[in-house]
Structures are given as C-alpha cells and as structure tokens.
Design a protein around this motif. Structure first.
Motif, short mmCIF file in Angstrom:
data_model
loop_
_atom_site.label_atom_id
_atom_site.label_comp_id
_atom_site.label_asym_id
_atom_site.label_seq_id
_atom_site.Cartn_x
_atom_site.Cartn_y
_atom_site.Cartn_z
N ILE A 35 -7.34 -9.12 -21.63
CA ILE A 35 -6.21 -8.40 -22.22
C ILE A 35 -5.58 -7.54 -21.13
N LEU A 36 -4.36 -7.89 -20.73
CA LEU A 36 -3.63 -7.19 -19.68
C LEU A 36 -2.70 -6.17 -20.33
N VAL A 37 -2.79 -4.91 -19.92
CA VAL A 37 -2.02 -3.84 -20.54
C VAL A 37 -1.29 -3.05 -19.46
N GLY A 38 0.01 -2.88 -19.66
CA GLY A 38 0.80 -2.07 -18.73
C GLY A 38 1.96 -1.44 -19.46
N SER A 39 2.46 -0.34 -18.93
CA SER A 39 3.60 0.36 -19.53
C SER A 39 4.75 0.39 -18.53
N VAL A 40 5.97 0.45 -19.06
CA VAL A 40 7.15 0.41 -18.19
C VAL A 40 8.25 1.24 -18.82
N LYS A 41 9.01 1.91 -17.98
CA LYS A 41 10.21 2.60 -18.41
C LYS A 41 11.39 1.63 -18.32
N LYS A 42 12.43 1.88 -19.12
CA LYS A 42 13.62 1.05 -19.11
C LYS A 42 13.24 -0.42 -19.23
N TYR A 43 12.66 -0.73 -20.36
CA TYR A 43 12.09 -2.05 -20.59
C TYR A 43 13.11 -3.17 -20.39
N GLU A 44 14.30 -3.03 -20.99
CA GLU A 44 15.30 -4.09 -20.90
C GLU A 44 15.71 -4.32 -19.45
N VAL B 296 -7.61 -4.99 -18.69
CA VAL B 296 -7.13 -4.55 -17.38
C VAL B 296 -5.94 -3.63 -17.66
N ALA B 297 -6.13 -2.33 -17.46
CA ALA B 297 -5.14 -1.33 -17.86
C ALA B 297 -4.38 -0.79 -16.65
N ALA B 298 -3.34 -0.01 -16.95
CA ALA B 298 -2.51 0.66 -15.93
C ALA B 298 -1.86 -0.33 -14.98
N LEU B 299 -1.45 -1.49 -15.50
CA LEU B 299 -0.81 -2.48 -14.64
C LEU B 299 0.60 -2.06 -14.25
N GLY B 300 1.16 -1.08 -14.93
CA GLY B 300 2.48 -0.57 -14.57
C GLY B 300 2.44 0.61 -13.62
N LYS B 301 1.25 1.00 -13.18
CA LYS B 301 1.10 2.12 -12.26
C LYS B 301 1.42 1.65 -10.84
N GLY B 302 2.18 2.45 -10.12
CA GLY B 302 2.62 2.07 -8.78
C GLY B 302 1.47 1.97 -7.79
N PHE B 303 1.64 1.10 -6.79
CA PHE B 303 0.64 0.97 -5.74
C PHE B 303 0.57 2.26 -4.92
N ASN B 304 -0.60 2.54 -4.40
CA ASN B 304 -0.80 3.72 -3.56
C ASN B 304 -0.32 3.42 -2.14
N GLN B 305 0.77 4.08 -1.75
CA GLN B 305 1.34 3.87 -0.42
C GLN B 305 1.41 5.17 0.37
N LYS B 306 0.50 6.09 0.08
CA LYS B 306 0.53 7.38 0.76
C LYS B 306 0.33 7.25 2.27
N ASP B 307 -0.43 6.21 2.68
CA ASP B 307 -0.68 6.04 4.12
C ASP B 307 0.62 5.78 4.88
N LEU B 308 1.62 5.22 4.19
CA LEU B 308 2.89 4.92 4.86
C LEU B 308 3.77 6.15 5.00
N GLN B 309 3.35 7.29 4.45
CA GLN B 309 4.13 8.51 4.54
C GLN B 309 3.66 9.42 5.67
N ASN B 310 2.61 9.01 6.37
CA ASN B 310 2.11 9.83 7.48
C ASN B 310 3.09 9.82 8.65
N ALA B 311 2.92 10.79 9.52
CA ALA B 311 3.78 10.86 10.71
C ALA B 311 3.42 9.79 11.73
N TYR B 312 2.27 9.17 11.58
CA TYR B 312 1.85 8.12 12.51
C TYR B 312 1.15 7.01 11.74
N LEU B 313 1.21 5.81 12.28
CA LEU B 313 0.53 4.66 11.72
C LEU B 313 -0.31 4.01 12.81
N PHE B 314 -1.46 3.46 12.42
CA PHE B 314 -2.33 2.82 13.40
C PHE B 314 -2.67 1.41 12.93
#
Length: 763
Positions: free
Chosen positions: A440-449, A367-385
């Motif tokens: 096997i869970l794989v993810g990357s992160v910046k500023k690990y500490e 399971v890769a890309a576990l450090g990739k951010g969730f897709n929240q583009k819908d929350l950036q629209n001018a309107y929500l339904f």
C-alpha cells in the motif's frame, strides 16, 4: 560473481563498485568470470513483483539509476501463493482539497488514512497466506509494517495510533517531555522546588488529582489579585475556600498537606524517592493507567523515576539541579525517546525506516510519506566534494561581499543531484520489495489537479523509459510512481494510459475531511470466564440501546440554501473514501486585506457582481461609461474594494440590459433585490428545519406575475445552458418553493443569468 540488482549508499557504502562489477562480468562464462543474476523472488506475490517491474522498467536507466532495468534485472516469481488477486494500492491524499480539514497537517492526514485502512483490514477479517504450511490465517497487527524514508513523521503516526488504540512499536527520536503525564509531573516537581511559579502551579491545580476548573482558578486569583498565585491560593484556603465544590476543596486540602511533606522530602531525601512518593500520594500513576493508551503513559512515568535514579548516580544531586538539567536540555532542542511500553516481538504494528527494513519481509507493508521531498541539504553547502572530480566551492566576490555558484560548482552540483536521484530510486526499490502479500503506497500532495496534470505529461510517450528530464527532475517518490502508473491501461485517476501490463493496481485519491473522535481505551479488568459471561448480557442490554430518533441528531436545526445545495451535490457523487471524522463544520473566513490585494477568488468576484447589480438603477446602464461611473461611485462609498472595482468588466453590466430579461427588469412594476427569507421546512421524518437564503432579484411585472433572477459568475465555456441548469436548478427550486409559501404568490418564471456569457437561462 553473484549479484542482486541494487545496492545503495547506506553507511558509506559505494554502489559504484557493485555496478562496475555488474557491468564487468557477463552472464555467459568468459575469461573475466561469470555473472549470476539472482532475480527470482521467493518472498512476494506476483502482483507486487509485476507492479515493481512496471514502475522500475520506466524510471530506472543508466542515465538515472545507474542500472538498465532489463529482463535480467526484473523480478521473477519464485514464491507459491493461492490464486486470489491482491492489487497493489496507491492512495494519493489531496492535502489542500476544499473539503479537507485544514487543521490537519499532511503528516496527520497520512497517519489517519493509514489508521483507517488498518482498521478496515482488521474489520474485514483479512486473511494472509502462510507459504510454509500452505494455509491461510487471520491477519494480525504483527503482520503489518509502516516504512518511511526517515522517522521525522514518527510522532504524528504514534499519536494517531494512540488515539485509535492500535499498538504501534516505533523507535521514536523524541516527544517524551511533550507527553501530558510527564508535563504534569515535571510541573509538580517545579512547584515543589519553587511554588512561586504561577504557570506550573496552575497546571498542577488543573491536574486530575486536584481537578480545579477555570472558574475555580479565577476564584482563587480573586482572593488576592496583587500577589503571586501561590500567596493567593494560601489566602483563598484561609477564607474557607468559598466558590469551589466541596469535593474539590477536600482534594485541595489533602494536596497542601502532601505538598509540605514533599517539600521536606526534597530537602533531605533522594529525587527518585520523592517522585515515587508523589505517585503514591496522588494516585496519578493509577489514574493515567485508566486513560487512553494507559500502558504507554505508565511506562513514561516509570521512565521518569528510572532517569531520576540514573541522574543521582552521577556527581550531581538534588531536585533543583535535575530541573536545571532538563531545562538546559530542552533549550538546546534535545528530547528523550518515549519509554517502551511494548516490545518488537509482541502483536504490534511496526514503524521503521526503509534502511531498517532491508532484508526483512512482512505480509502487509505501508510505504508512507511518498510525497515528502528528497533530502538535498548537502547541495546547499558552500563546497562539494567528489571522489573522482575533487572539490568544488562557491565563488566569493570580496568587493561586492556576495557568494555565488561558479561553473565547477554548478557542474558538480548537477552530478550530485543525479546521484541523489539514483540513490533514492534504489531506496524506493527496497521499500516496494518488502511486502509479501499487500503493498500500500501512501503519499500526500498539494494542488492535486496541477500535480496530476504534470504527472500525466508523458502519459503517451512511446519509449519504454519515461523522459530523462522527468526522471532527473523528480523531487518526491510520487514524481516517479504516478507518471509511471499513469501509462497503465487501467489508470483510474485520469485518462487511461495506452500501455497494457499484467500488473494490477487499485488507485484512489483521498480527502481527509474532518476529525472523528476515536473511542478511548477501555479499562483493563481481570474477569474470570464465569464473571465475564454474567456481565455480557447486562452490557449488551444497556449499551445496545439505539435512540429511536438517531437520524434527527445528525440534522441541523438551521441551514442555508447554499449548504443544502452543496450537501446534495456531494451525496450524488461517488465517494472513494469513507472519512475518518464526520459532523465537523468548516467555516470560510473573510480573506485578509493583504490577500485581497492580489486577486479575487471565484466567490469574491461573484460577491462584487452582486453588489453592483444590487445598486444598479432600474432604468439600467447602457454604455461602458455609465457602468464605470456606477462602479466608481460604489468604490467611493466603500461598497467595493479597489481589487473588486478593477476585476468586474463594465460590459458584463451593460450586456444584461440589452437582453430580453434586462428589458423585463427595466419595465417591471416592482423590483425586490437581495431579499432574505427564513422558511420552516418539515422533512419526511417529521423533523422541522429552518432554511435561510437570499434571493438576488424578485420581479413583479405589469400583469401581476412574478419572476426570480439569480446572477451567476461561473466560468463555463462548453454547453453553458445545460451546465448552469445542472449546477443551480436545485437551489432555485428551493427559492421558488420558499417564496410561494411565504408570500403566497405564484412564481411564473425562474432565470439564471450567466454574467460571463450574457445568457438568460430559464430553469
């Protein structure tokens, strides 16, 4: 009613309907019906189920996740496996570690780790358990799958697997026109259509079927500097092709003969016939077949021919229109998927999305890309339904001409944000339950500490669930997984947690240090068994030769004392990961001015202090006013920057001269500062190495004895003397040996002066 634990909102599905039914029906028969929890898992090993239960019992609740992960929801072992223990693996890649190869993106780093882990599994002859026959068999590529939330990283994974010669099946969304073989053929077609395109023509001349070098291309340009490159090429040929190799000249002549034939064919023949004629005349199709990943490259060239056939079945015709069609498509950002060289049913590793893996099972799952951010583009629209609360829009101030979030929008945005977290949590559940034997869970992160400190904030919380704020504010899957695993009593990436759980984990933090050149794919040749046996002995004899001085090839002929110190420190540490690439030297460039204007790194602060101590008078400075005057004069002489001037504390300088070591400095017969040296050292193998370094201060005292002083600005607070000796004893020992050997003197004392704590430490 029968129900499984989770349903997620894929293809407009409504999880709330299932959740409502789940809550409506009881586990015991009533007038409203009966709920049957299908929580027995007949797919996975108990280690995978225990790990999944351990994670979701801490992160999934009614508030975040929409379902209480209780014993009814937890997974129970139903499959029968052998008794060996296979831990669930968690690999966190430290993306910005100081030793990491900064030329690799986080996608590349994860891809190379997965490749290395698969190679290790195959090299160790890993066995998988066949539950149908209750027997073991060797692991094959078809047993392995890589699943990600989306296919945005597919190109990096495909490229890494190509380099490693591991067959990978993936429905890649694009990358066709970026492949080398297609680019060369497209440039060839562009030159056939219009040879006065310099870049395309240079690309064709550099292609393997001609093979001109950069110098030979320069010779051609010198034939006529003021015209197009095509005219210069014609002039060069008319001048008997001086300046290039005879074999290349013959290739160039053959190319020009074919080139005129291709141009005529482009005017009167079909586009598909033209492309295949180019393949035949240049032998390029066969050439790419001999390259690494040759099957895929040949499939891409066949696809170009097939797409040309399909194009001419429309109302459009001709090479020019086809090239214009491709150019317009690429300007729009569109691309075509790479041709399929292998099928899904072959012995290949599979790459798919979590959605695509629903209902499937595999012995080994990454399971890769576990450090990739969730897709929240819908929350950036001018309107929500929302189907329950209706529509919420951002407010607009027409006078100020601004748009801002009104209270209803903020409230609905928070509701949607929680829904996204719940949806992603259900998707993570699907991903973790695809594996049969190895997860096997794989993810990357910046500023690990910094990230690890945040993940461990709730490590000792007594409640079964992690705090709501932590679960609701997660931005990646790692923000759920690591805080949960950190509470495990066998947590190894930091302080162990206090929750005793039967789940078994193997946790590693990984640094991808450098690129390793992976061997190119060997040419496929059809040998019968007798011929193969005859050649095997010869091949073993020739390729099994080991150079007698192989160790010497891995040694540097010249190095610095600082580099020697760093390498020896690394050698003493326990390594948790074998780097994919070795022998790559990382260079530290000077910081740009705009970065210097902000703050100083530890190394830059040390450089500033050394500059001041290099120019301090031997009689010393005994007040802060004198120290400030000295620092200001160095700034005016442009030996210090403004940031360096402000960063150095004046008392650091004055405190030195108040110590006994400072008095020795002032009373010395002679002072040598910032003394460079070059020393030839012969190691135990008899190999010589040039060692270079700079000694901060050499003190010759009145009695003729010599001492070394080395200034250090390390930020150490506990047990300063022991820590300084541990860090710098090796470096100063080399200094002592080098000076005694070069100058023929005896060094009586060696000191480290800790600038921050004003301590003179004798080594």
């Amino acid at each position: 009613m029968r129900t499984r634990l989770l349903y997620y909102g894929f293809r407009l599905a409504e999880p709330g309907l299932f959740i409502a039914k789940y809550e409506q029906f009881a586990s015991a028969p009533t007038d409203t019906g009966m709920r049957i929890d299908l929580n027995a898992n007949f797919r996975s090993r108990k280690e995978i189920l225990q790990a999944t239960n351990f994670i979701f019992s801490q992160i999934m609740g009614k508030d975040v996740g929409d379902v209480n992960y209780d014993d009814n929801a937890a997974l129970h072992v139903g499959a029968t496996y052998d008794e060996i223990t296979v831990p669930v693996e968690l690999a966190i890649i430290e993306q910005d570690n100081e030793d990491a190869d900064d030329t690799l993106t986080k996608q590349d780093q994860e891809a190379h780790y997965i490749v290395q882990r698969i190679q290790q599994l195959m090299r160790e002859e890993t066995m998988v358990f066949d539950t149908k026959t209750n027997t073991k068999r060797p692991l094959t590529y078809r047993d392995i799958v890589i699943i990600t939330r989306s296919m945005t990283w597919s190109n990096e994974l495909v490229e890494a697997f190509k380099q490693a010669n591991i067959p990978l099946y993936a429905e890649t969304p694009g990358g066709y026109f970026e492949s080398l073989e297609v680019m060369v053929m497209m440039n060839t077609l562009k030159c056939i259509d219009n040879p006065y395109q310099d870049i395309a023509l240079a690309s064709v001349l550099r292609a393997p079927f001609i093979g001109l070098t950069e110098n030979e291309l320069a010779h051609i340009r010198l034939a006529n500097k003021k015209t197009s490159y095509y005219d210069a090429l014609q002039a060069f040929i008319s001048q008997e092709q001086s300046g290039i190799a005879p074999q290349t000249a013959r290739k160039l002549t053959t190319f020009f003969v074919n080139f005129e034939k291709w141009r005529q064919l482009s005017r009167r023949g079909s586009l598909a016939d033209l492309i295949w004629q180019v393949y035949n005349d240049t032998n390029y199709y066969d050439m790419v077949g001999a390259m690494a990943n040759g099957k895929q490259r040949q499939a891409n060239l066949r696809a170009l021919h097939e797409r040309a056939l399909a194009y001419e079945k429309t109302s459009f015709r001709g090479l020019f229109r086809f090239l214009r069609f491709v150019d317009r498509m690429r300007l729009r950002g569109d691309d075509l998927s790479s041709a399929r060289a292998i099928g899904a049913q072959e012995d290949v590793v599979r790459l798919m999305t979590i959605h695509s893996s629903k209902g499937l099972e595999f012995p080994v799952v990454f399971v890769a890309a576990l450090g990739k951010g969730f897709n929240q583009k819908d929350l950036q629209n001018a309107y929500l339904f929302d189907q329950h609360y209706g529509l919420a829009v951002k407010a607009v101030d027409p006078e100020e001409r601004i748009m801002f979030e009104a209270l209803p929008y903020v409230a609905l945005s928070e509701k949607k944000r929680l829904e996204i977290r719940s949806e992603e949590m259900r998707i993570l559940y699907v991903a973790m339950t695809r594996a049969k034997e190895r997860l096997i869970l794989v993810g990357s992160v910046k500023k690990y500490e910094q990230a690890m400190a945040k993940w461990c904030e709730a490590q000792h919380v007594k409640t079964p669930l992690l705090p709501t704020y932590l679960r609701a504010s997660a931005k990646t899957y790692l923000d759920w997984i690591v805080p949960a695993v950190a509470r495990h009593h066998q947590f190894t990436l930091g302080e162990a947690g206090d929750r005793v759980d039967p789940s078994i984990w193997q946790m590693t933090s990984v640094t991808i240090t450098a690129r390793e050149q992976i061997e190119s794919e060997a040419q496929e040749k059809a040998f019968d068994q007798q011929a193969y046996d005859a050649y095997t002995e010869v091949l073993h004899e020739r390729f099994g030769y080991r150079y007698a001085y192989e160790r010497a090839t891995r040694k540097r002929t010249k190095t610095s004392v600082t580099e020697q110190k760093r390498l020896r420190t690394l050698a003493e540490q326990e390594e948790t990961f074998t780097p994919i690439y070795t022998n790559t030297q990382s260079a530290k460039a000077e910081r740009p001015k705009f970065m210097q204007a902000k703050t100083l790194s530890a190394g830059e602060l040390g450089t500033a202090v050394h500059t001041i101590m290099q120019h301090v008078p031997q009689q010393g400075v005994h007040s802060e006013e004198e120290a400030l005057t000295l620092i200001s004069s160095l700034y005016q002489r442009e030996l210090l920057t403004a940031t360096e001037k402000d960063a150095v504390e004046p008392q650091w300088i004055t405190a030195f001269f108040a110590t006994p070591l400072g008095k020795t400095f002032m009373e010395a017969k002679r002072i040598l500062r910032e003394q460079p040296f070059t020393w030839r050292v012969v190691d135990s193998d008899g190999d010589a190495q040039i060692l270079q370094g700079i000694v901060d201060v050499i003190v010759e005292e009145a009695d003729g004895s010599y001492s070394i002083i080395d200034y250090k600005t390390d930020n150490v607070s506990n047990d300063v003397e022991a820590e300084m000796k541990k860090r710098h004893a090796q470096q100063l020992t080399i200094y002592r040996q080098a000076l005694e050997a070069i100058l023929g003197i005896t060094i009586s004392h060696v000191y480290v002066y800790a600038v921050r704590t004003q301590q003179a430490i004798r080594i």
